[in-house]
Design a protein around this motif. Structure first.
Motif, PDB file in Angstrom:
ATOM      1  N   SER A  92     -34.365 -39.443 -18.814  1.00  0.00           N
ATOM      2  CA  SER A  92     -34.308 -40.452 -19.882  1.00  0.00           C
ATOM      3  C   SER A  92     -33.093 -40.212 -20.781  1.00  0.00           C
ATOM      4  CB  SER A  92     -35.597 -40.428 -20.712  1.00  0.00           C
ATOM      5  OG  SER A  92     -35.662 -39.278 -21.554  1.00  0.00           O
ATOM      6  N   GLN A  93     -32.755 -38.941 -20.992  1.00  0.00           N
ATOM      7  CA  GLN A  93     -31.584 -38.611 -21.814  1.00  0.00           C
ATOM      8  C   GLN A  93     -30.283 -38.936 -21.085  1.00  0.00           C
ATOM      9  OE1 GLN A  93     -32.362 -37.592 -25.146  1.00  0.00           O
ATOM     10  NE2 GLN A  93     -34.203 -38.363 -24.128  1.00  0.00           N
ATOM     11  N   ASP A 113     -29.850 -49.055 -12.084  1.00  0.00           N
ATOM     12  CA  ASP A 113     -29.840 -49.905 -10.898  1.00  0.00           C
ATOM     13  C   ASP A 113     -29.100 -49.247  -9.737  1.00  0.00           C
ATOM     14  OD1 ASP A 113     -30.586 -52.446  -9.717  1.00  0.00           O
ATOM     15  OD2 ASP A 113     -28.438 -52.906  -9.696  1.00  0.00           O
ATOM     16  N   LYS A 114     -28.152 -48.347 -10.067  1.00  0.00           N
ATOM     17  CA  LYS A 114     -27.362 -47.683  -9.027  1.00  0.00           C
ATOM     18  C   LYS A 114     -27.712 -46.197  -8.884  1.00  0.00           C
ATOM     19  CE  LYS A 114     -23.326 -50.709  -9.136  1.00  0.00           C
ATOM     20  NZ  LYS A 114     -21.845 -50.775  -9.242  1.00  0.00           N
ATOM     21  N   THR A 115     -28.938 -45.835  -9.291  1.00  0.00           N
ATOM     22  CA  THR A 115     -29.354 -44.439  -9.244  1.00  0.00           C
ATOM     23  C   THR A 115     -30.801 -44.325  -8.791  1.00  0.00           C
ATOM     24  OG1 THR A 115     -27.907 -43.997 -11.152  1.00  0.00           O
ATOM     25  CG2 THR A 115     -29.470 -42.271 -10.541  1.00  0.00           C
ATOM     26  N   LEU A 134     -50.401 -44.361 -10.148  1.00  0.00           N
ATOM     27  CA  LEU A 134     -50.001 -45.606 -10.814  1.00  0.00           C
ATOM     28  C   LEU A 134     -48.527 -45.923 -10.568  1.00  0.00           C
ATOM     29  CD1 LEU A 134     -51.925 -45.248 -14.204  1.00  0.00           C
ATOM     30  CD2 LEU A 134     -52.309 -46.983 -12.422  1.00  0.00           C
ATOM     31  N   VAL A 135     -47.692 -44.883 -10.484  1.00  0.00           N
ATOM     32  CA  VAL A 135     -46.272 -45.099 -10.144  1.00  0.00           C
ATOM     33  C   VAL A 135     -46.161 -45.704  -8.750  1.00  0.00           C
ATOM     34  CG1 VAL A 135     -44.051 -43.994  -9.676  1.00  0.00           C
ATOM     35  CG2 VAL A 135     -45.403 -43.268 -11.645  1.00  0.00           C
ATOM     36  N   VAL A 136     -46.908 -45.134  -7.790  1.00  0.00           N
ATOM     37  CA  VAL A 136     -46.901 -45.644  -6.415  1.00  0.00           C
ATOM     38  C   VAL A 136     -47.418 -47.090  -6.388  1.00  0.00           C
ATOM     39  CG1 VAL A 136     -47.905 -45.375  -4.108  1.00  0.00           C
ATOM     40  CG2 VAL A 136     -47.135 -43.359  -5.381  1.00  0.00           C
ATOM     41  N   ASP A 137     -48.501 -47.355  -7.107  1.00  0.00           N
ATOM     42  CA  ASP A 137     -49.074 -48.709  -7.142  1.00  0.00           C
ATOM     43  C   ASP A 137     -48.078 -49.704  -7.735  1.00  0.00           C
ATOM     44  OD1 ASP A 137     -51.375 -47.662  -6.088  1.00  0.00           O
ATOM     45  OD2 ASP A 137     -52.476 -47.632  -7.997  1.00  0.00           O
ATOM     46  N   TYR A 138     -47.388 -49.297  -8.792  1.00  0.00           N
ATOM     47  CA  TYR A 138     -46.408 -50.171  -9.430  1.00  0.00           C
ATOM     48  C   TYR A 138     -45.269 -50.498  -8.469  1.00  0.00           C
ATOM     49  CZ  TYR A 138     -42.446 -51.463 -12.397  1.00  0.00           C
ATOM     50  OH  TYR A 138     -41.355 -52.110 -12.931  1.00  0.00           O
ATOM     51  N   THR A 177     -37.332 -52.893 -20.303  1.00  0.00           N
ATOM     52  CA  THR A 177     -36.700 -53.326 -19.049  1.00  0.00           C
ATOM     53  C   THR A 177     -36.060 -52.143 -18.323  1.00  0.00           C
ATOM     54  OG1 THR A 177     -34.677 -53.904 -20.253  1.00  0.00           O
ATOM     55  CG2 THR A 177     -36.261 -55.685 -19.835  1.00  0.00           C
ATOM     56  N   VAL A 178     -35.488 -51.236 -19.109  1.00  0.00           N
ATOM     57  CA  VAL A 178     -34.889 -50.028 -18.523  1.00  0.00           C
ATOM     58  C   VAL A 178     -35.982 -49.143 -17.947  1.00  0.00           C
ATOM     59  CG1 VAL A 178     -33.564 -47.925 -19.003  1.00  0.00           C
ATOM     60  CG2 VAL A 178     -32.911 -50.085 -20.081  1.00  0.00           C
ATOM     61  N   ARG A 179     -37.065 -49.004 -18.705  1.00  0.00           N
ATOM     62  CA  ARG A 179     -38.179 -48.159 -18.270  1.00  0.00           C
ATOM     63  C   ARG A 179     -38.771 -48.668 -16.952  1.00  0.00           C
ATOM     64  NH1 ARG A 179     -42.920 -48.187 -22.190  1.00  0.00           N
ATOM     65  NH2 ARG A 179     -41.214 -49.017 -23.453  1.00  0.00           N
ATOM     66  N   LYS A 180     -38.953 -49.963 -16.870  1.00  0.00           N
ATOM     67  CA  LYS A 180     -39.531 -50.553 -15.648  1.00  0.00           C
ATOM     68  C   LYS A 180     -38.619 -50.285 -14.445  1.00  0.00           C
ATOM     69  CE  LYS A 180     -41.372 -54.719 -16.008  1.00  0.00           C
ATOM     70  NZ  LYS A 180     -41.561 -56.137 -16.428  1.00  0.00           N
ATOM     71  N   LYS A 181     -37.317 -50.474 -14.640  1.00  0.00           N
ATOM     72  CA  LYS A 181     -36.380 -50.225 -13.546  1.00  0.00           C
ATOM     73  C   LYS A 181     -36.344 -48.741 -13.195  1.00  0.00           C
ATOM     74  CE  LYS A 181     -33.453 -51.579 -10.492  1.00  0.00           C
ATOM     75  NZ  LYS A 181     -33.895 -52.448  -9.390  1.00  0.00           N
ATOM     76  N   PHE A 182     -36.422 -47.882 -14.207  1.00  0.00           N
ATOM     77  CA  PHE A 182     -36.423 -46.431 -13.994  1.00  0.00           C
ATOM     78  C   PHE A 182     -37.593 -46.018 -13.110  1.00  0.00           C
ATOM     79  CE2 PHE A 182     -37.797 -42.253 -16.123  1.00  0.00           C
ATOM     80  CZ  PHE A 182     -37.057 -41.476 -15.249  1.00  0.00           C
ATOM     81  N   PHE A 183     -38.781 -46.531 -13.409  1.00  0.00           N
ATOM     82  CA  PHE A 183     -39.948 -46.154 -12.614  1.00  0.00           C
ATOM     83  C   PHE A 183     -39.918 -46.760 -11.210  1.00  0.00           C
ATOM     84  CE2 PHE A 183     -41.623 -44.736 -16.684  1.00  0.00           C
ATOM     85  CZ  PHE A 183     -42.291 -43.582 -16.307  1.00  0.00           C
ATOM     86  N   GLU A 184     -39.200 -47.848 -11.041  1.00  0.00           N
ATOM     87  CA  GLU A 184     -38.991 -48.385  -9.687  1.00  0.00           C
ATOM     88  C   GLU A 184     -38.142 -47.430  -8.845  1.00  0.00           C
ATOM     89  OE1 GLU A 184     -37.226 -52.232  -9.787  1.00  0.00           O
ATOM     90  OE2 GLU A 184     -38.850 -53.129 -10.970  1.00  0.00           O
ATOM     91  N   GLN A 185     -37.246 -46.715  -9.526  1.00  0.00           N
ATOM     92  CA  GLN A 185     -36.287 -45.848  -8.833  1.00  0.00           C
ATOM     93  C   GLN A 185     -36.762 -44.401  -8.699  1.00  0.00           C
ATOM     94  OE1 GLN A 185     -34.518 -48.097  -7.508  1.00  0.00           O
ATOM     95  NE2 GLN A 185     -32.454 -47.842  -8.318  1.00  0.00           N
ATOM     96  N   LEU A 186     -37.965 -44.091  -9.159  1.00  0.00           N
ATOM     97  CA  LEU A 186     -38.492 -42.728  -9.074  1.00  0.00           C
ATOM     98  C   LEU A 186     -38.981 -42.417  -7.658  1.00  0.00           C
ATOM     99  CD1 LEU A 186     -40.698 -42.013 -12.235  1.00  0.00           C
ATOM    100  CD2 LEU A 186     -38.569 -40.897 -11.588  1.00  0.00           C
ATOM    101  N   ARG A 187     -38.731 -41.178  -7.218  1.00  0.00           N
ATOM    102  CA  ARG A 187     -39.248 -40.711  -5.927  1.00  0.00           C
ATOM    103  C   ARG A 187     -39.798 -39.291  -6.126  1.00  0.00           C
ATOM    104  NH1 ARG A 187     -38.138 -45.234  -5.729  1.00  0.00           N
ATOM    105  NH2 ARG A 187     -36.837 -46.378  -4.230  1.00  0.00           N
ATOM    106  N   PHE A 188     -40.882 -38.980  -5.413  1.00  0.00           N
ATOM    107  CA  PHE A 188     -41.493 -37.659  -5.518  1.00  0.00           C
ATOM    108  C   PHE A 188     -41.564 -37.015  -4.132  1.00  0.00           C
ATOM    109  CE2 PHE A 188     -43.070 -40.143  -9.082  1.00  0.00           C
ATOM    110  CZ  PHE A 188     -42.840 -39.282 -10.148  1.00  0.00           C
TER     111      PHE A 188
END
Length: 404
Positions: A92-93, A113-115, A134-138, A177-188
């Motif tokens: 986030s920082q 968007d590019k990360t 919930l991240v996976v469901d989203y 909007t940034v948060r939503k895109k950030f969680f779309e780009q998360l991988r575990f």
């Protein structure tokens, strides 16, 4: 009940060291999976990062734990895990970093968007980790962010840990909007435990025979560690592109695919009494070594050990068979026998005999012997001569068989 650790155990560097090694081997794994035009960095943009085509980055936070559950497996990643939320906080920082020009939301969105953001860990999955589910469901659903947003707020109020609370709040403060895109780009990437096994699998996928994988791994590991050390020492960042990797290290893979033998590095265990070796005594009796020349005696001993250890390793690895080794010894013996015969005159005095013996040794030291389509280097070839002398098969002095 867990055993309480002593102060020394608590302050041991072991846990930290394995974490660094885990990160390094993940870096090596990513290098081996580069494509044309791509690069990997270590501790530059993140623990590890990959730069893909079209200005697309993947940031990897690599977390290793030595903590285990009752079954002896690594503990699970809980939804209030410090590693989890500190990682999300760090990202986030990065996303909102003013110094990098991302104070405005539009710039943050461009960056996200590019990360992609990958959390890599040997920790296991947990069925009770509602946050991850919930991240996976989203990511798989219809874009409804509300259940995930509400659960993050719930976790903020649930935790009693001030540090974790701070981390969660920082993530929640990102623009929606940034948060939503950030969680779309998360991988575990969890349960990534056998990281060395992954590296070796990547080597295998370079069309390397199974019996050659360990040798390639050892050479590659040694070279890249050394190059990383030199880069840091000279103030450079550790980043390698596909093209640089191919240029610097392709010979390691070429050697493994060829039928030529590849030398193995090792630290030789020298005998306690260097001068008690039979082959050293043979060299002393012709004045090729003096009884006080420790440096030369050690060098020749290392040549001998290098030859014998590599022959043993090649047999163990299946590069050659024991019959080929015996034939190799016989061939070298035959070359010595050809040179030895006729090297001495009947009426030579002791001084002339020693001189002729040194000349014989000089001639054979120039030879590069051959084994299994490989022209062996001079050190190995000399080491083979010393080995045959050490087992009492060859000598240099005209009367070497009669000498003790």
């Amino acid at each position: 009940m867990a055993e309480e650790k002593s102060f020394t155990e608590k302050t041991s560097a072991g846990d930290t060291s394995i974490g660094f090694d885990y990160q390094y081997y993940y870096f090596l794994h990513r290098i081996l999976n580069l494509g044309t035009g791509q690069s990997v960095g270590l501790e530059i943009k993140d623990d590890v990062h990959t730069e893909l085509d079209a200005d697309f980055n993947i940031l990897y936070q690599v977390k290793h734990t030595v903590q285990t559950n009752a079954a002896g497996a690594p503990i699970a990643l809980s939804e209030l895990d410090a590693d989890l939320w500190k990682t999300l906080y760090n990202w986030s920082q990065v996303i909102s970093d003013k110094v990098d020009g991302r104070e405005e939301i539009t710039e943050q969105l461009k960056f996200v968007d590019k990360t992609e953001f990958h959390l890599v860990s040997n920790k296991s999955h947990s069925k009770s980790n509602t946050f991850l589910q919930l991240v996976v469901d989203y990511q798989a659903g219809d874009g409804d962010f509300e259940p995930l947003r509400a659960h993050i707020d719930y976790l903020t109020s649930k935790t009693q840990d001030a540090g974790i609370k701070k981390y969660i709040e920082a993530v929640a403060q990102l623009d929606l909007t940034v948060r939503k895109k950030f969680f779309e780009q998360l991988r575990f990437e969890l349960e990534c435990q056998d990281i060395i096994g992954r590296v070796k699998l990547s080597i295998r996928e370079k069309i390397i025979d199974l019996e050659k994988i360990d040798g390639v791994f050892e050479r590659l590991d040694s070279r890249i560690r050394s190059d990383n050390f030199l880069a840091v020492k000279s103030g450079q960042s550790i980043r390698i592109s596909f093209e640089e990797f191919a240029s610097r290290y392709s010979k390691i893979f070429d050697d493994a695919r060829s039928k030529k033998l590849v030398y193995h590095r090792f630290e030789p265990d020298l005998p306690e009494d260097i001068f008690a070796q039979r082959f050293i005594k043979r060299l002393i009796e012709i004045d090729a070594v003096t009884p006080s020349d420790d440096e030369l005696a050690v060098k020749y001993t290392e040549h001998k050990l290098r030859a014998t250890r590599n022959l043993d390793r090649w047999v163990q690895d299946g590069d050659i068979i024991s019959d080929e080794v015996e034939e190799f010894h016989d061939d070298v013996f035959a070359q010595w026998e050809n040179e030895f015969e006729g090297s001495f005159e009947e009426d030579d005095n002791l001084k002339e005999v020693a001189a002729a013996a040194r000349e014989l040794l000089k001639i054979l030291r120039r030879e590069r012997f051959k084994l299994n389509q490989t022209d062996l280097d001079i050190r190995f070839s000399n080491g083979e001569l010393y080995y045959l002398s050490d087992i009492g098969r060859i000598g240099w002095h005209r009367d070497w068989k009669n000498n003790v």
